[in-house]
Design an enzyme around this catalytic site. Sequence first.
Site, short mmCIF file in Angstrom:
data_model
loop_
_atom_site.label_atom_id
_atom_site.label_comp_id
_atom_site.label_asym_id
_atom_site.label_seq_id
_atom_site.Cartn_x
_atom_site.Cartn_y
_atom_site.Cartn_z
N SER A 128 0.84 -1.20 0.00
CA SER A 128 0.00 0.00 0.00
C SER A 128 0.87 1.25 0.00
O SER A 128 1.99 1.25 0.54
CB SER A 128 -0.85 -0.01 1.27
OG SER A 128 -1.49 1.23 1.45
N TYR A 156 -1.68 -0.36 10.60
CA TYR A 156 -1.95 -1.05 9.32
C TYR A 156 -0.72 -0.94 8.41
O TYR A 156 -0.26 -1.94 7.84
CB TYR A 156 -3.18 -0.42 8.67
CG TYR A 156 -3.37 -0.79 7.22
CD1 TYR A 156 -3.77 -2.07 6.86
CD2 TYR A 156 -3.12 0.14 6.21
CE1 TYR A 156 -3.93 -2.41 5.52
CE2 TYR A 156 -3.29 -0.19 4.88
CZ TYR A 156 -3.68 -1.47 4.54
OH TYR A 156 -3.84 -1.80 3.21
N LYS A 160 1.95 -3.80 6.75
CA LYS A 160 2.27 -3.94 5.31
C LYS A 160 3.78 -3.88 5.10
O LYS A 160 4.34 -4.67 4.33
CB LYS A 160 1.57 -2.84 4.50
CG LYS A 160 0.08 -3.02 4.38
CD LYS A 160 -0.27 -4.18 3.45
CE LYS A 160 -1.72 -4.56 3.51
NZ LYS A 160 -2.06 -5.79 2.81
#
Length: 366
Positions: A128, A156, A160
């Site tokens: 991302s 988050y 990643k």
Amino acid sequence: MTVGSVLVTGGTGYIGSFTALALIEADYKVVIVDNLYNSSEEVINRIELITGKRPPFYKVDITDEAGLDKVFSEHPDIDNVIHFAALKAVGESGEIPLEYYRVNVYGSICLLRSMEKHNVTNIVFSSSATVYGDATRFENMIPIPEHCPIGPTNTYGHTKSAVETIITDQIQAKRNLATKAGKSGEEWNAALLRYFNPAGSHPSGIMGEDPQGVPYNLLPLLAQVAIGKREKLLVFGDDYASKDGTAIRDYIHVLDLAKGHLVALNYLRDHHPGVRAWNLGTGRGSTVFEMIKAFSKAVGRDLPYQVVERRQGDVLDLTANPSLANKELGWKAERTLEDACEDLWHWTENNPQGYRQDPPKEFVER
Ligand code: NAD
Ligand code: WQD
């Protein structure tokens, strides 16, 4: 004749389902695993309606290594994985970090272990743009190139970037091991795809984003305003240093994003590059006000909004520099923001209950 077989984890989700579609249309055999936490099995019917082919589906949790082993054993022809299965809500990730690390990081380890056991050597990973954090902290890093230093600012994003590292280490280790045994090890490859903001749906109006629960992304929220499920959109801040004061993002049509996965996988298979990271974005930034205007145009009326405080953790500008993917993969986002908005509205009007309703009896490509 199939060109290869791909296990798509998270394949009933938004981006996964469109990638499954692109793979099937390119003559790959696709097997889907998903635990349906944020998606519906109805997606499989829609894929079949569009392609005429029904991918095998397994309701398996990504942290269930034995379950993954069983899928690989039943499909010994699988030689590639595209890994989407994850939790993805930035705000929630700060509230339940252990769950995000369990699913996103431990789940990826389970997958890599299972791949290793079954000698599956190519992986394309859903990373991302969030791994870059606030790229405006550097000079000359907007639009963001892949060499921009990684620096996620939320849990988050940390998951990643951790998985990017784990995959890189695993591919390197397998290659080193092979070299020691006098082999090339070139069959071990990974693509780390850093996506910007996915948008849009299928032009047929029968496949789109269907988040379970309350959405938090701009376009699904705007769609809810347009269909009457939400009174107005809250615009998070109009005091940014942009042309209209609202924050800038790079919205990429989900069909272009799906094609990016296909070409990245083909690149791994043809060029054996080891580990490569590519940005998948358009290179064009749009403000929140521009998005409201574009989606209002697609809907045919002005959509109500109210400017409120900035959302914590938001940054001014996340626009991709996609030139590496343009050059190496021969890939370029082709669809416009207007396409994404029209397709999103077509999907929303046709499926106000998302996948929790039968598909429209007849569907016509826009
Ligand atoms: P999505 O929620 O629609 O898809 C994720 C899928 O993973 C869902 O179908 C969900 O049911 C499944 N899943 C969740 N937990 C699971 C588990 N424990 N076991 C098996 N399956 C599980 O999200 P999406 O937008 O399609 O995102 C796909 C991937 O792309 C994710 O990895 C996400 O982090 C990444 N990503 C998304 C965006 C975005 O804005 N949508 C941007 C960049 C990266
Ligand atoms: C877009 C813009 C908001 C909602 C997130 C993740 C990122 C990636 C994509 C997974 C921002 C504004 C939004 C609203 C608003 N996901 N906005 N009102 O934050 O750019 O990126 O999704 O990897 O990692 O961080 O996307 O759609 O939430 O917001 O004004 O109700 O819309 O402030 O400028 P974001 P978003």
